[in-house]
Write a protein that holds these residues in place. Structure first.
Motif, PDB file in Angstrom:
ATOM      1  N   TYR A   1      -1.430  -1.221  -4.098  1.00  0.00           N
ATOM      2  CA  TYR A   1      -2.506  -0.230  -4.069  1.00  0.00           C
ATOM      3  C   TYR A   1      -1.910   1.162  -3.847  1.00  0.00           C
ATOM      4  O   TYR A   1      -1.094   1.356  -2.948  1.00  0.00           O
TER       5      TYR A   1
ATOM      6  N   GLN B   1       0.866  -1.172   0.000  1.00  0.00           N
ATOM      7  CA  GLN B   1       0.000   0.000   0.000  1.00  0.00           C
ATOM      8  C   GLN B   1       0.904   1.224   0.000  1.00  0.00           C
ATOM      9  O   GLN B   1       1.722   1.425   0.900  1.00  0.00           O
TER      10      GLN B   1
ATOM     11  N   ASN C   1      -2.504   5.374  -3.301  1.00  0.00           N
ATOM     12  CA  ASN C   1      -3.423   6.406  -2.826  1.00  0.00           C
ATOM     13  C   ASN C   1      -2.741   7.766  -2.901  1.00  0.00           C
ATOM     14  O   ASN C   1      -1.589   7.912  -2.470  1.00  0.00           O
TER      15      ASN C   1
END
Length: 333
Positions: free
Chosen positions: A128, A91, A130
């Protein structure tokens, strides 16, 4: 206009964009690679997280945004293969001020992930991404949520004078034993007005002052224009880390990088041999949004024509180097 609204690099993929004028920053990330690799290796071997959470503070846009992250992930993937571990889920939080060109980043993500999976193989874990807009001088992430924080050529910028600076640290956001690697423009001298950290901006000031003398711009806007930057010495960095008390310093070093990023590239074509042109484009990608906000767009071309000449004259007389300060830290258990 508030500084945080205009303190960002030139977006897009045009001739004066940061994406096409950030070889210097790429070179610096490569120079610090041994320290970064040591930090992520130590973290993974101690923690073996199944979900590895990385934050890149001041990510900007362009190829360097994902370059630093990809190098970190490659190290972990090699460790997983060596230790016969399953690849963790990744992440990645990409942070910068709200004016940053996040759209260019998001548009490149799928291509990046496809290429990376081809290089690393099908065992490569899910990744992922962000985007996290906001100033890194305040809290951005939940407590104990990050394993690794990276920042390169960002922390010298001051979007504002940080409030409560004694408590302004990533310590709350890191897990125990988490790692931080920070690279920023600095100085070896203890003098904060030292030529080694300020001179490249003084050459821009000279260009603006010459335009004042010729009546092309007014004196007052030049007098009120300031570059929101502070370049610390290694001893200043050490003092602040020790005062805050949450981290152990693993490495603290100063290094050099040429103003002209192409100086060390032996494969560059003759068209890149104009050092002043190269440096002026690099600095324009950084400074243009602030200049446009303060003076308007009308003077930009003339400013950088003059700035380029000043750079050429300076670089013909002396060796011109940026000083980089690199600090690698571990959060205390």
């Amino acid at each position: 206009m508030e500084v945080f609204q205009v303190l960002h690099m030139n977006g897009g993929n045009g001739e004066t964009s940061y994406a096409n004028n950030s070889l210097l920053q790429n070179n610096v990330i490569s120079l610090t690679k041994p320290i970064t690799e040591e930090a992520i290796t130590d973290l993974y071997c101690r923690k073996c997280p199944t979900n590895l959470i990385i934050a890149d503070m001041g990510c900007s846009s362009g190829p360097n945004t994902l370059f630093a992250v990809s190098e970190l992930i490659k190290v972990v993937e090699k460790l997983c293969q060596k230790l016969n571990h399953q690849s963790p889920e990744y992440q990645v939080f990409l942070n910068d001020l709200p004016g940053n060109d996040f759209n260019t980043i998001f548009n490149s993500l799928q291509g990046f992930k496809d290429k990376f999976r081809t290089e690393m193989g099908e065992s490569f874990g899910p990744c992922y991404f962000n985007g996290v807009p906001g100033s890194f001088y305040g809290r951005i992430f939940p407590s104990k949520s990050l394993h690794f924080v990276h920042s390169s050529y960002s922390l010298q910028w001051l979007s504002k004078v940080p409030l409560g600076i004694e408590n302004n640290c990533r310590a709350e956001e890191l897990v125990e034993g988490g790692r931080v690697v920070l690279t920023f423009l600095g100085r070896r001298s203890e003098d904060p007005s030292s030529k080694e950290c300020c001179y490249i901006w003084e050459l821009l000031a000279m260009a603006l002052n010459d335009m004042v003398l010729e009546g092309l711009i007014e004196e007052e806007p030049v007098d009120s224009f300031n570059i929101p930057q502070y370049t610390p010495s290694p001893s200043e960095v050490k003092l602040e880390v020790l005062k805050e008390g949450s981290f152990v310093i693993n490495h603290l070093v100063a290094s050099e990088a040429n103003w002209n990023a192409y100086d060390s590239d032996l494969n560059v074509s003759e068209s890149f041999n104009d050092g002043g042109y190269n440096v002026a484009k690099c600095m324009r990608a950084v400074a243009e949004p602030m200049l446009v906000s303060h003076f308007g767009e009308g003077i930009i071309e003339e400013v950088f024509v003059r700035y380029r000449k000043n750079l050429v004259d300076c670089m013909a007389r002396e060796k011109t180097k940026f000083i980089n300060v690199v600090v690698s830290m571990t959060k205390k258990v």
